[in-house]
Design an enzyme around this catalytic site. Structure first.
Site, PDB file in Angstrom:
ATOM      1  N   GLN A  37     -24.222 -19.541  27.141  1.00 41.01           N
ATOM      2  CA  GLN A  37     -24.393 -18.499  26.122  1.00 41.01           C
ATOM      3  C   GLN A  37     -23.222 -18.545  25.143  1.00 41.01           C
ATOM      4  O   GLN A  37     -22.106 -18.151  25.501  1.00 41.01           O
ATOM      5  CB  GLN A  37     -24.455 -17.142  26.832  1.00 41.01           C
ATOM      6  CG  GLN A  37     -24.681 -15.955  25.947  1.00 41.01           C
ATOM      7  CD  GLN A  37     -24.463 -14.648  26.716  1.00 41.01           C
ATOM      8  OE1 GLN A  37     -23.755 -14.628  27.720  1.00 41.01           O
ATOM      9  NE2 GLN A  37     -25.061 -13.580  26.259  1.00 41.01           N
ATOM     10  N   SER A  40     -19.736 -14.852  22.425  1.00 41.69           N
ATOM     11  CA  SER A  40     -18.410 -14.279  22.158  1.00 41.69           C
ATOM     12  C   SER A  40     -17.511 -15.236  21.388  1.00 41.69           C
ATOM     13  O   SER A  40     -17.579 -16.455  21.568  1.00 41.69           O
ATOM     14  CB  SER A  40     -17.702 -13.940  23.471  1.00 41.69           C
ATOM     15  OG  SER A  40     -18.485 -13.091  24.252  1.00 41.69           O
ATOM     16  N   SER A  58     -19.348 -19.195  29.892  1.00 37.99           N
ATOM     17  CA  SER A  58     -19.526 -19.541  31.309  1.00 37.99           C
ATOM     18  C   SER A  58     -20.393 -20.788  31.436  1.00 37.99           C
ATOM     19  O   SER A  58     -21.391 -20.925  30.729  1.00 37.99           O
ATOM     20  CB  SER A  58     -20.208 -18.397  32.059  1.00 37.99           C
ATOM     21  OG  SER A  58     -19.498 -17.212  31.899  1.00 37.99           O
ATOM     22  N   GLU A  69     -29.544  -9.756  30.175  1.00 36.61           N
ATOM     23  CA  GLU A  69     -28.276  -9.933  30.884  1.00 36.61           C
ATOM     24  C   GLU A  69     -27.927  -8.663  31.667  1.00 36.61           C
ATOM     25  O   GLU A  69     -27.578  -8.715  32.837  1.00 36.61           O
ATOM     26  CB  GLU A  69     -27.168 -10.247  29.869  1.00 36.61           C
ATOM     27  CG  GLU A  69     -25.846 -10.570  30.514  1.00 36.61           C
ATOM     28  CD  GLU A  69     -24.844 -11.191  29.533  1.00 36.61           C
ATOM     29  OE1 GLU A  69     -25.068 -11.116  28.312  1.00 36.61           O
ATOM     30  OE2 GLU A  69     -23.841 -11.738  30.006  1.00 36.61           O
TER      31      GLU A  69
HETATM   32  C1  FAD Z   1     -16.412 -13.486  33.778  1.00 35.98           C
HETATM   33  C2  FAD Z   1     -16.838 -13.460  32.329  1.00 35.98           C
HETATM   34  C3  FAD Z   1     -17.833 -14.303  31.873  1.00 35.98           C
HETATM   35  C4  FAD Z   1     -18.215 -14.293  30.528  1.00 35.98           C
HETATM   36  N1  FAD Z   1     -19.183 -15.169  30.106  1.00 35.98           N
HETATM   37  C5  FAD Z   1     -19.538 -15.183  28.792  1.00 35.98           C
HETATM   38  C6  FAD Z   1     -20.490 -16.157  28.323  1.00 35.98           C
HETATM   39  O1  FAD Z   1     -21.016 -16.985  29.074  1.00 35.98           O
HETATM   40  N2  FAD Z   1     -20.794 -16.177  27.002  1.00 35.98           N
HETATM   41  C7  FAD Z   1     -20.242 -15.288  26.124  1.00 35.98           C
HETATM   42  O2  FAD Z   1     -20.599 -15.352  24.946  1.00 35.98           O
HETATM   43  N3  FAD Z   1     -19.324 -14.369  26.529  1.00 35.98           N
HETATM   44  C8  FAD Z   1     -18.960 -14.301  27.843  1.00 35.98           C
HETATM   45  N4  FAD Z   1     -18.019 -13.394  28.275  1.00 35.98           N
HETATM   46  C9  FAD Z   1     -17.346 -12.578  27.277  1.00 35.98           C
HETATM   47  C10 FAD Z   1     -17.726 -11.111  27.299  1.00 35.98           C
HETATM   48  O3  FAD Z   1     -19.034 -10.916  26.818  1.00 35.98           O
HETATM   49  C11 FAD Z   1     -16.683 -10.378  26.439  1.00 35.98           C
HETATM   50  O4  FAD Z   1     -15.433 -10.528  27.099  1.00 35.98           O
HETATM   51  C12 FAD Z   1     -17.013  -8.913  26.280  1.00 35.98           C
HETATM   52  O5  FAD Z   1     -18.130  -8.743  25.445  1.00 35.98           O
HETATM   53  C13 FAD Z   1     -15.822  -8.101  25.720  1.00 35.98           C
HETATM   54  O6  FAD Z   1     -15.344  -8.682  24.549  1.00 35.98           O
HETATM   55  P1  FAD Z   1     -13.786  -8.994  24.363  1.00 35.98           P
HETATM   56  O7  FAD Z   1     -13.315  -9.754  25.551  1.00 35.98           O
HETATM   57  O8  FAD Z   1     -13.619  -9.614  23.025  1.00 35.98           O
HETATM   58  O9  FAD Z   1     -13.077  -7.571  24.418  1.00 35.98           O
HETATM   59  P2  FAD Z   1     -12.939  -6.499  23.198  1.00 35.98           P
HETATM   60  O10 FAD Z   1     -14.264  -6.337  22.542  1.00 35.98           O
HETATM   61  O11 FAD Z   1     -11.780  -6.937  22.360  1.00 35.98           O
HETATM   62  O12 FAD Z   1     -12.586  -5.201  24.001  1.00 35.98           O
HETATM   63  C14 FAD Z   1     -11.272  -4.908  24.484  1.00 35.98           C
HETATM   64  C15 FAD Z   1     -11.310  -3.515  25.108  1.00 35.98           C
HETATM   65  O13 FAD Z   1     -11.659  -2.529  24.115  1.00 35.98           O
HETATM   66  C16 FAD Z   1     -12.785  -1.757  24.534  1.00 35.98           C
HETATM   67  N5  FAD Z   1     -13.637  -1.464  23.384  1.00 35.98           N
HETATM   68  C17 FAD Z   1     -14.031  -2.331  22.421  1.00 35.98           C
HETATM   69  N6  FAD Z   1     -14.822  -1.718  21.517  1.00 35.98           N
HETATM   70  C18 FAD Z   1     -14.961  -0.436  21.961  1.00 35.98           C
HETATM   71  C19 FAD Z   1     -15.667   0.704  21.457  1.00 35.98           C
HETATM   72  N7  FAD Z   1     -16.394   0.623  20.345  1.00 35.98           N
HETATM   73  N8  FAD Z   1     -15.581   1.856  22.162  1.00 35.98           N
HETATM   74  C20 FAD Z   1     -14.835   1.951  23.303  1.00 35.98           C
HETATM   75  N9  FAD Z   1     -14.132   0.904  23.807  1.00 35.98           N
HETATM   76  C21 FAD Z   1     -14.199  -0.263  23.145  1.00 35.98           C
HETATM   77  C22 FAD Z   1     -13.520  -2.660  25.512  1.00 35.98           C
HETATM   78  O14 FAD Z   1     -14.329  -1.892  26.403  1.00 35.98           O
HETATM   79  C23 FAD Z   1     -12.364  -3.371  26.215  1.00 35.98           C
HETATM   80  O15 FAD Z   1     -11.857  -2.549  27.237  1.00 35.98           O
HETATM   81  C24 FAD Z   1     -17.613 -13.385  29.615  1.00 35.98           C
HETATM   82  C25 FAD Z   1     -16.606 -12.512  30.077  1.00 35.98           C
HETATM   83  C26 FAD Z   1     -16.216 -12.551  31.411  1.00 35.98           C
HETATM   84  C27 FAD Z   1     -15.140 -11.599  31.869  1.00 35.98           C
END
Ligand code: FAD
Length: 414
Positions: free
Chosen positions: A109, A112, A144, A227
Protein backbone atom coordinates in the site's frame (compact mmCIF):
# COMPACT_ATOMS: atom_id res chain seq x y z
CA UNK A 1 -29.46 -17.20 -0.52
CA UNK A 2 -28.45 -20.48 1.20
CA UNK A 3 -28.40 -20.86 4.99
CA UNK A 4 -25.12 -21.05 6.92
CA UNK A 5 -25.70 -24.77 7.51
CA UNK A 6 -26.20 -25.37 3.77
CA UNK A 7 -23.01 -23.43 3.04
CA UNK A 8 -21.02 -25.47 5.57
CA UNK A 9 -22.24 -28.74 4.03
CA UNK A 10 -21.55 -27.48 0.49
CA UNK A 11 -18.00 -26.34 1.31
CA UNK A 12 -17.22 -29.53 3.23
CA UNK A 13 -18.29 -31.66 0.26
CA UNK A 14 -16.30 -29.43 -2.11
CA UNK A 15 -13.18 -29.71 0.05
CA UNK A 16 -13.50 -33.50 0.17
CA UNK A 17 -13.34 -33.48 -3.64
CA UNK A 18 -10.74 -30.73 -4.11
CA UNK A 19 -8.41 -30.22 -1.13
CA UNK A 20 -5.17 -32.06 -1.83
CA UNK A 21 -2.15 -31.31 0.39
CA UNK A 22 0.16 -32.54 -2.40
CA UNK A 23 -0.79 -29.70 -4.76
CA UNK A 24 1.56 -26.71 -4.91
CA UNK A 25 0.45 -23.55 -3.11
CA UNK A 26 -0.17 -21.91 -6.52
CA UNK A 27 -2.30 -24.82 -7.77
CA UNK A 28 -4.42 -24.94 -4.61
CA UNK A 29 -5.00 -21.17 -4.55
CA UNK A 30 -6.05 -21.25 -8.20
CA UNK A 31 -8.60 -23.99 -7.53
CA UNK A 32 -9.87 -22.10 -4.46
CA UNK A 33 -10.07 -18.75 -6.32
CA UNK A 34 -12.00 -20.19 -9.28
CA UNK A 35 -14.47 -21.95 -6.94
CA UNK A 36 -15.72 -18.64 -5.50
CA UNK A 37 -14.87 -19.74 -1.94
CA UNK A 38 -11.71 -17.57 -1.69
CA UNK A 39 -13.80 -14.37 -1.53
CA UNK A 40 -17.46 -15.41 -1.14
CA UNK A 41 -18.72 -11.84 -0.51
CA UNK A 42 -17.53 -10.65 -3.93
CA UNK A 43 -20.07 -10.68 -6.78
CA UNK A 44 -20.03 -13.71 -9.09
CA UNK A 45 -18.45 -11.65 -11.93
CA UNK A 46 -15.62 -10.88 -9.48
CA UNK A 47 -14.78 -14.50 -8.58
CA UNK A 48 -17.11 -14.55 -5.58
CA UNK A 49 -20.51 -15.95 -4.68
CA UNK A 50 -22.35 -12.73 -3.86
CA UNK A 51 -22.89 -14.02 -0.32
CA UNK A 52 -23.21 -12.08 2.95
CA UNK A 53 -20.38 -11.73 5.48
CA UNK A 54 -22.10 -14.27 7.74
CA UNK A 55 -21.99 -16.88 4.99
CA UNK A 56 -18.37 -15.97 4.21
CA UNK A 57 -17.53 -16.62 7.88
CA UNK A 58 -19.18 -20.05 7.55
CA UNK A 59 -16.96 -20.75 4.50
CA UNK A 60 -13.80 -19.63 6.36
CA UNK A 61 -14.63 -21.69 9.42
CA UNK A 62 -15.30 -24.79 7.33
CA UNK A 63 -12.00 -24.41 5.45
CA UNK A 64 -10.19 -24.15 8.81
CA UNK A 65 -12.09 -27.09 10.37
CA UNK A 66 -11.29 -29.31 7.39
CA UNK A 67 -7.58 -28.54 7.83
CA UNK A 68 -7.17 -26.79 4.46
CA UNK A 69 -5.11 -23.69 3.68
CA UNK A 70 -7.12 -20.46 3.27
CA UNK A 71 -6.78 -17.75 0.60
CA UNK A 72 -3.51 -15.74 0.28
CA UNK A 73 -2.40 -13.56 3.19
CA UNK A 74 -1.38 -9.96 2.71
CA UNK A 75 -2.60 -6.58 1.58
CA UNK A 76 -3.66 -7.65 -1.92
CA UNK A 77 -6.41 -9.84 -0.52
CA UNK A 78 -7.26 -7.55 2.40
CA UNK A 79 -7.17 -4.14 0.65
CA UNK A 80 -6.54 -4.13 -3.12
CA UNK A 81 -9.15 -6.80 -3.91
CA UNK A 82 -12.18 -5.03 -2.35
CA UNK A 83 -11.01 -1.76 -3.93
CA UNK A 84 -10.83 -3.34 -7.40
CA UNK A 85 -14.26 -4.93 -6.88
CA UNK A 86 -15.77 -1.52 -6.06
CA UNK A 87 -13.88 0.71 -8.53
CA UNK A 88 -12.12 -1.52 -11.09
CA UNK A 89 -13.06 -2.07 -14.74
CA UNK A 90 -13.97 -5.34 -16.42
CA UNK A 91 -10.38 -6.28 -17.26
CA UNK A 92 -9.24 -5.58 -13.70
CA UNK A 93 -12.12 -7.70 -12.39
CA UNK A 94 -11.34 -10.56 -14.73
CA UNK A 95 -7.51 -10.62 -14.60
CA UNK A 96 -6.05 -8.56 -11.78
CA UNK A 97 -8.52 -9.71 -9.15
CA UNK A 98 -7.94 -13.35 -10.05
CA UNK A 99 -4.17 -12.84 -9.73
CA UNK A 100 -4.74 -11.56 -6.17
CA UNK A 101 -7.09 -14.36 -5.19
CA UNK A 102 -4.87 -17.08 -6.63
CA UNK A 103 -1.76 -15.55 -5.08
CA UNK A 104 0.13 -14.77 -8.31
CA UNK A 105 0.57 -11.13 -7.24
CA UNK A 106 1.55 -9.65 -3.87
CA UNK A 107 0.54 -6.04 -3.20
CA UNK A 108 1.70 -3.28 -0.89
CA UNK A 109 0.00 0.00 0.00
CA UNK A 110 1.79 3.13 -1.28
CA UNK A 111 -0.28 5.72 0.61
CA UNK A 112 1.69 7.38 3.47
CA UNK A 113 4.40 9.94 2.79
CA UNK A 114 6.78 11.84 5.08
CA UNK A 115 4.36 14.83 4.96
CA UNK A 116 1.07 12.93 4.61
CA UNK A 117 -0.07 10.34 7.15
CA UNK A 118 -3.20 11.21 9.12
CA UNK A 119 -3.84 13.95 6.59
CA UNK A 120 -3.41 11.55 3.69
CA UNK A 121 -5.03 13.90 1.15
CA UNK A 122 -1.97 16.19 1.48
CA UNK A 123 0.14 13.66 -0.43
CA UNK A 124 2.65 15.16 -2.84
CA UNK A 125 3.84 12.26 -5.02
CA UNK A 126 3.32 13.51 -8.58
CA UNK A 127 1.94 11.73 -11.65
CA UNK A 128 2.52 13.67 -14.88
CA UNK A 129 0.82 12.63 -18.13
CA UNK A 130 3.06 11.45 -20.97
CA UNK A 131 1.05 10.04 -23.90
CA UNK A 132 -0.94 7.11 -22.62
CA UNK A 133 1.35 6.76 -19.60
CA UNK A 134 2.03 8.68 -16.37
CA UNK A 135 5.48 9.49 -14.96
CA UNK A 136 5.63 9.13 -11.20
CA UNK A 137 8.00 11.00 -8.86
CA UNK A 138 7.88 11.13 -5.06
CA UNK A 139 8.49 9.30 -1.80
CA UNK A 140 6.36 6.88 0.19
CA UNK A 141 7.09 5.66 3.70
CA UNK A 142 6.00 2.93 6.17
CA UNK A 143 5.22 0.69 3.20
CA UNK A 144 4.63 -2.74 4.77
CA UNK A 145 5.92 -5.74 2.77
CA UNK A 146 7.13 -3.56 -0.14
CA UNK A 147 10.21 -5.81 -0.34
CA UNK A 148 7.97 -8.82 -1.05
CA UNK A 149 5.48 -7.12 -3.37
CA UNK A 150 5.38 -6.93 -7.16
CA UNK A 151 2.35 -4.58 -7.19
CA UNK A 152 1.47 -1.41 -5.29
CA UNK A 153 -1.71 0.53 -4.57
CA UNK A 154 -0.31 3.94 -5.47
CA UNK A 155 -1.97 7.27 -4.67
CA UNK A 156 -0.47 10.14 -6.65
CA UNK A 157 -1.41 13.75 -7.34
CA UNK A 158 -2.53 14.18 -10.92
CA UNK A 159 -3.86 17.75 -10.72
CA UNK A 160 -2.43 20.21 -8.14
CA UNK A 161 -4.85 22.91 -9.31
CA UNK A 162 -7.80 20.98 -7.92
CA UNK A 163 -8.68 20.88 -4.19
CA UNK A 164 -6.55 18.34 -2.34
CA UNK A 165 -9.14 15.54 -2.19
CA UNK A 166 -10.10 15.80 -5.85
CA UNK A 167 -6.74 15.91 -7.66
CA UNK A 168 -5.60 12.40 -6.63
CA UNK A 169 -5.57 9.25 -8.80
CA UNK A 170 -5.32 5.62 -7.67
CA UNK A 171 -2.89 3.51 -9.74
CA UNK A 172 -2.02 -0.15 -9.93
CA UNK A 173 1.77 0.24 -9.80
CA UNK A 174 4.50 -2.14 -10.95
CA UNK A 175 7.00 -2.25 -8.05
CA UNK A 176 9.74 -3.98 -10.03
CA UNK A 177 10.65 -1.36 -12.63
CA UNK A 178 13.46 1.17 -13.11
CA UNK A 179 13.00 4.26 -10.92
CA UNK A 180 11.73 2.38 -7.83
CA UNK A 181 14.05 2.01 -4.84
CA UNK A 182 12.93 0.17 -1.70
CA UNK A 183 14.84 0.75 1.55
CA UNK A 184 13.93 -1.30 4.65
CA UNK A 185 13.19 0.46 7.97
CA UNK A 186 14.23 -1.49 11.09
CA UNK A 187 11.60 -1.51 13.87
CA UNK A 188 12.11 -1.95 17.61
CA UNK A 189 10.78 -5.51 17.21
CA UNK A 190 14.06 -6.22 15.40
CA UNK A 191 12.26 -6.90 12.11
CA UNK A 192 12.00 -4.71 9.04
CA UNK A 193 8.31 -5.09 8.19
CA UNK A 194 8.07 -1.74 6.49
CA UNK A 195 10.10 0.32 4.04
CA UNK A 196 10.72 3.66 2.45
CA UNK A 197 9.95 3.67 -1.28
CA UNK A 198 11.63 6.27 -3.50
CA UNK A 199 10.05 6.74 -6.92
CA UNK A 200 11.92 8.67 -9.59
CA UNK A 201 10.52 8.68 -13.11
CA UNK A 202 8.71 5.32 -12.85
CA UNK A 203 5.81 4.71 -15.25
CA UNK A 204 2.18 3.61 -15.10
CA UNK A 205 -0.14 3.02 -18.05
CA UNK A 206 -3.62 4.61 -18.31
CA UNK A 207 -5.07 1.07 -18.20
CA UNK A 208 -3.73 0.70 -14.67
CA UNK A 209 -5.83 3.46 -13.15
CA UNK A 210 -8.30 2.07 -10.60
CA UNK A 211 -11.45 4.18 -10.85
CA UNK A 212 -11.12 7.46 -12.74
CA UNK A 213 -8.44 10.14 -13.13
CA UNK A 214 -8.65 12.64 -10.21
CA UNK A 215 -11.19 10.42 -8.45
CA UNK A 216 -8.70 8.38 -6.45
CA UNK A 217 -9.95 9.61 -3.09
CA UNK A 218 -13.14 7.56 -3.43
CA UNK A 219 -11.13 4.40 -4.15
CA UNK A 220 -8.68 5.25 -1.33
CA UNK A 221 -11.58 5.42 1.10
CA UNK A 222 -12.71 1.94 0.05
CA UNK A 223 -9.18 0.69 0.82
CA UNK A 224 -9.12 2.47 4.19
CA UNK A 225 -12.51 1.11 5.25
CA UNK A 226 -11.42 -2.40 4.25
CA UNK A 227 -8.25 -1.88 6.29
CA UNK A 228 -10.15 -0.79 9.41
CA UNK A 229 -12.70 -3.58 9.15
CA UNK A 230 -10.00 -6.15 8.45
CA UNK A 231 -7.73 -5.01 11.26
CA UNK A 232 -10.38 -5.24 13.97
CA UNK A 233 -10.46 -8.14 16.38
CA UNK A 234 -11.61 -11.56 15.21
CA UNK A 235 -10.08 -13.72 12.56
CA UNK A 236 -10.74 -15.62 9.42
CA UNK A 237 -10.06 -18.46 7.21
CA UNK A 238 -7.92 -21.51 6.85
CA UNK A 239 -5.92 -23.93 8.94
CA UNK A 240 -2.72 -22.42 7.55
CA UNK A 241 -1.41 -19.79 5.24
CA UNK A 242 1.31 -18.72 2.85
CA UNK A 243 2.52 -15.40 1.43
CA UNK A 244 1.54 -14.67 -2.20
CA UNK A 245 3.54 -13.38 -5.15
CA UNK A 246 6.71 -14.42 -6.95
CA UNK A 247 9.11 -12.71 -4.53
CA UNK A 248 8.13 -14.65 -1.39
CA UNK A 249 8.99 -17.88 -3.25
CA UNK A 250 6.23 -19.95 -1.63
CA UNK A 251 4.07 -20.60 -4.70
CA UNK A 252 5.90 -23.82 -5.63
CA UNK A 253 5.85 -25.23 -2.07
CA UNK A 254 3.70 -28.27 -1.26
CA UNK A 255 0.53 -26.67 0.14
CA UNK A 256 0.16 -29.32 2.88
CA UNK A 257 3.44 -28.05 4.35
CA UNK A 258 1.73 -24.72 5.08
CA UNK A 259 -1.01 -26.22 7.25
CA UNK A 260 -0.54 -25.00 10.80
CA UNK A 261 1.36 -21.86 9.78
CA UNK A 262 -0.13 -18.69 11.22
CA UNK A 263 -1.19 -15.72 9.14
CA UNK A 264 1.48 -13.11 8.56
CA UNK A 265 1.07 -9.38 9.08
CA UNK A 266 1.48 -8.50 12.74
CA UNK A 267 0.24 -9.51 16.14
CA UNK A 268 -3.21 -7.98 15.59
CA UNK A 269 -5.81 -8.06 18.36
CA UNK A 270 -4.66 -11.52 19.33
CA UNK A 271 -8.18 -12.95 19.41
CA UNK A 272 -9.48 -15.22 22.15
CA UNK A 273 -6.35 -17.38 21.82
CA UNK A 274 -4.25 -14.59 23.37
CA UNK A 275 -6.39 -14.52 26.53
CA UNK A 276 -6.14 -18.30 26.79
CA UNK A 277 -2.37 -18.10 26.39
CA UNK A 278 -2.12 -15.61 29.24
CA UNK A 279 -4.37 -17.80 31.44
CA UNK A 280 -1.99 -20.71 30.83
CA UNK A 281 1.02 -18.54 31.59
CA UNK A 282 -0.56 -17.31 34.86
CA UNK A 283 -1.23 -20.95 35.84
CA UNK A 284 2.34 -22.01 35.03
CA UNK A 285 3.83 -19.18 37.10
CA UNK A 286 1.35 -19.57 39.98
CA UNK A 287 -0.10 -16.08 39.35
CA UNK A 288 -3.64 -17.32 38.71
CA UNK A 289 -4.60 -16.97 42.39
CA UNK A 290 -3.79 -13.24 42.40
CA UNK A 291 -7.17 -11.40 42.42
CA UNK A 292 -5.82 -8.51 40.30
CA UNK A 293 -4.50 -10.86 37.64
CA UNK A 294 -7.75 -12.86 37.68
CA UNK A 295 -9.84 -9.71 37.24
CA UNK A 296 -7.73 -8.48 34.35
CA UNK A 297 -7.79 -11.88 32.66
CA UNK A 298 -11.59 -11.86 32.88
CA UNK A 299 -11.64 -8.29 31.51
CA UNK A 300 -9.36 -9.23 28.61
CA UNK A 301 -11.49 -12.25 27.72
CA UNK A 302 -14.73 -10.22 27.93
CA UNK A 303 -13.35 -7.38 25.81
CA UNK A 304 -12.03 -9.83 23.24
CA UNK A 305 -15.44 -11.44 22.93
CA UNK A 306 -17.08 -8.00 22.61
CA UNK A 307 -14.49 -7.03 19.99
CA UNK A 308 -15.27 -10.20 18.06
CA UNK A 309 -19.00 -9.44 18.13
CA UNK A 310 -18.34 -5.84 16.97
CA UNK A 311 -16.28 -7.15 14.06
CA UNK A 312 -19.03 -9.60 13.15
CA UNK A 313 -21.54 -6.75 13.24
CA UNK A 314 -19.23 -4.62 11.06
CA UNK A 315 -19.21 -7.46 8.54
CA UNK A 316 -22.98 -7.87 8.51
CA UNK A 317 -24.72 -4.98 6.66
CA UNK A 318 -28.13 -5.55 8.27
CA UNK A 319 -26.67 -5.14 11.78
CA UNK A 320 -24.66 -1.94 11.25
CA UNK A 321 -25.41 1.19 13.22
CA UNK A 322 -22.44 3.29 11.97
CA UNK A 323 -18.74 3.55 12.73
CA UNK A 324 -18.23 -0.19 13.39
CA UNK A 325 -14.88 -0.48 11.52
CA UNK A 326 -13.53 2.50 13.48
CA UNK A 327 -14.80 1.09 16.79
CA UNK A 328 -13.41 -2.37 15.98
CA UNK A 329 -10.03 -0.86 15.23
CA UNK A 330 -10.00 1.22 18.43
CA UNK A 331 -10.88 -1.91 20.41
CA UNK A 332 -8.01 -3.79 18.84
CA UNK A 333 -5.55 -1.10 19.99
CA UNK A 334 -7.00 -1.19 23.53
CA UNK A 335 -6.88 -4.96 23.68
CA UNK A 336 -3.28 -5.11 22.66
CA UNK A 337 -2.35 -2.57 25.32
CA UNK A 338 -4.23 -4.59 27.96
CA UNK A 339 -2.50 -7.78 26.79
CA UNK A 340 0.84 -6.00 27.12
CA UNK A 341 0.13 -4.69 30.67
CA UNK A 342 -1.30 -7.97 31.90
CA UNK A 343 1.37 -10.12 30.27
CA UNK A 344 4.12 -8.08 31.92
CA UNK A 345 2.31 -8.20 35.27
CA UNK A 346 2.27 -12.00 35.00
CA UNK A 347 5.86 -12.56 33.90
CA UNK A 348 7.36 -9.73 36.01
CA UNK A 349 11.08 -9.05 35.53
CA UNK A 350 11.29 -11.66 32.75
CA UNK A 351 9.61 -9.01 30.58
CA UNK A 352 12.93 -7.17 30.37
CA UNK A 353 14.63 -10.08 28.62
CA UNK A 354 13.96 -10.80 24.96
CA UNK A 355 14.26 -14.45 24.03
CA UNK A 356 12.36 -17.67 23.59
CA UNK A 357 13.74 -19.24 26.79
CA UNK A 358 11.70 -16.89 29.04
CA UNK A 359 8.22 -17.82 30.41
CA UNK A 360 5.69 -17.79 27.57
CA UNK A 361 8.45 -18.31 25.00
CA UNK A 362 8.82 -14.59 24.24
CA UNK A 363 5.12 -14.04 23.47
CA UNK A 364 4.67 -11.20 26.01
CA UNK A 365 7.84 -9.41 24.88
CA UNK A 366 6.68 -9.71 21.26
CA UNK A 367 3.31 -8.16 22.11
CA UNK A 368 5.04 -5.43 24.13
CA UNK A 369 7.32 -4.36 21.29
CA UNK A 370 4.60 -4.53 18.62
CA UNK A 371 1.81 -2.94 20.71
CA UNK A 372 2.29 0.71 19.59
CA UNK A 373 1.81 -0.27 15.90
CA UNK A 374 -1.93 -1.01 15.68
CA UNK A 375 -2.88 2.32 17.25
CA UNK A 376 -1.02 4.01 14.37
CA UNK A 377 -1.52 2.02 11.15
CA UNK A 378 -4.79 2.11 9.25
CA UNK A 379 -5.41 5.58 10.79
CA UNK A 380 -4.35 6.47 14.35
CA UNK A 381 -6.64 6.18 17.37
CA UNK A 382 -7.12 9.97 17.33
CA UNK A 383 -8.12 9.88 13.67
CA UNK A 384 -10.65 7.07 14.33
CA UNK A 385 -12.18 9.18 17.10
CA UNK A 386 -12.32 12.24 14.82
CA UNK A 387 -14.17 10.16 12.20
CA UNK A 388 -16.63 8.85 14.79
CA UNK A 389 -17.18 12.38 16.10
CA UNK A 390 -17.71 14.00 12.73
CA UNK A 391 -19.33 11.31 10.59
CA UNK A 392 -21.26 9.22 13.12
CA UNK A 393 -22.11 11.65 15.91
CA UNK A 394 -22.46 14.69 13.62
CA UNK A 395 -20.10 16.93 15.63
CA UNK A 396 -18.60 20.00 13.90
CA UNK A 397 -15.65 19.40 11.57
CA UNK A 398 -12.13 20.37 12.62
CA UNK A 399 -11.20 23.92 11.57
CA UNK A 400 -9.03 24.05 8.44
CA UNK A 401 -8.68 25.77 5.06
CA UNK A 402 -11.71 25.94 2.77
CA UNK A 403 -12.10 22.52 1.19
CA UNK A 404 -12.28 24.10 -2.27
CA UNK A 405 -8.78 25.64 -2.01
CA UNK A 406 -6.54 24.28 -4.80
CA UNK A 407 -3.83 21.92 -3.48
CA UNK A 408 -1.14 24.19 -4.98
CA UNK A 409 -2.24 27.08 -2.67
CA UNK A 410 -2.27 25.09 0.58
CA UNK A 411 0.40 25.68 3.20
CA UNK A 412 2.41 22.47 3.55
CA UNK A 413 4.79 21.40 6.29
CA UNK A 414 7.73 19.83 4.41
C1 FAD B 1 3.24 -1.00 11.66
C2 FAD B 1 2.83 0.03 10.63
C3 FAD B 1 2.59 -0.35 9.32
C4 FAD B 1 2.23 0.61 8.36
N1 FAD B 1 2.03 0.20 7.07
C5 FAD B 1 1.71 1.13 6.12
C6 FAD B 1 1.59 0.73 4.75
O1 FAD B 1 1.75 -0.44 4.38
N2 FAD B 1 1.30 1.68 3.82
C7 FAD B 1 1.12 2.99 4.17
O2 FAD B 1 0.83 3.78 3.27
N3 FAD B 1 1.25 3.40 5.46
C8 FAD B 1 1.54 2.50 6.44
N4 FAD B 1 1.70 2.90 7.75
C9 FAD B 1 1.65 4.32 8.04
C10 FAD B 1 0.41 4.77 8.81
O3 FAD B 1 -0.73 4.72 7.99
C11 FAD B 1 0.70 6.19 9.31
O4 FAD B 1 1.79 6.08 10.23
C12 FAD B 1 -0.50 6.80 10.00
O5 FAD B 1 -1.50 7.10 9.06
C13 FAD B 1 -0.13 8.07 10.80
O6 FAD B 1 0.55 8.97 10.00
P1 FAD B 1 1.94 9.61 10.48
O7 FAD B 1 2.84 8.51 10.91
O8 FAD B 1 2.40 10.52 9.39
O9 FAD B 1 1.57 10.44 11.78
P2 FAD B 1 0.93 11.94 11.84
O10 FAD B 1 -0.22 12.02 10.90
O11 FAD B 1 2.06 12.91 11.67
O12 FAD B 1 0.40 11.97 13.32
C14 FAD B 1 1.24 12.22 14.45
C15 FAD B 1 0.35 12.27 15.68
O13 FAD B 1 -0.60 13.35 15.57
C16 FAD B 1 -1.94 12.88 15.74
N5 FAD B 1 -2.83 13.61 14.84
C17 FAD B 1 -2.62 13.88 13.53
N6 FAD B 1 -3.66 14.56 13.01
C18 FAD B 1 -4.57 14.67 14.02
C19 FAD B 1 -5.86 15.28 14.10
N7 FAD B 1 -6.42 15.86 13.05
N8 FAD B 1 -6.51 15.21 15.29
C20 FAD B 1 -5.94 14.62 16.39
N9 FAD B 1 -4.71 14.05 16.36
C21 FAD B 1 -4.04 14.08 15.19
C22 FAD B 1 -1.87 11.42 15.35
O14 FAD B 1 -2.95 10.68 15.95
C23 FAD B 1 -0.50 11.01 15.88
O15 FAD B 1 -0.59 10.71 17.25
C24 FAD B 1 2.07 1.97 8.73
C25 FAD B 1 2.30 2.36 10.06
C26 FAD B 1 2.68 1.41 11.00
C27 FAD B 1 2.92 1.86 12.42
Amino acid sequence: MPTAEEVRAEVKAWLEDNWDPDLTVAQWWDVLARSGYAAPTFPTECWGKGWTRDLAMAVNETIAQCGAVGPPAGLGYLLAAPTIVAHGNERQHRNDLLRILNGQDAWCQLFSEPGAGSDLASLGTKAVKDGDEWIITGQKVWTSTAQLSNKGMLLARTDPDLPKHTGITYFEFDMRQPGVEIRPLREMTGRALFNEVFIDGARVHDDDIIGRVNNGWAAANTTLMAERAGLGTGGSGGAGNAFPGPLARQLDDRVGDHVGQVRTGGTGGGGVAAAQRLVKLAQELGRNADPNVRQKLAKLYTLQQLGRFSTLRAKSPSQRTGGEPNIAKLMMSDLLRLQRELGNEIIGAHGMIVGSDTPGGGFVQEVTLFSPGPSIYGGTDQVQRNILGERVLGLPKEPGPDKNTPFRELLVNR
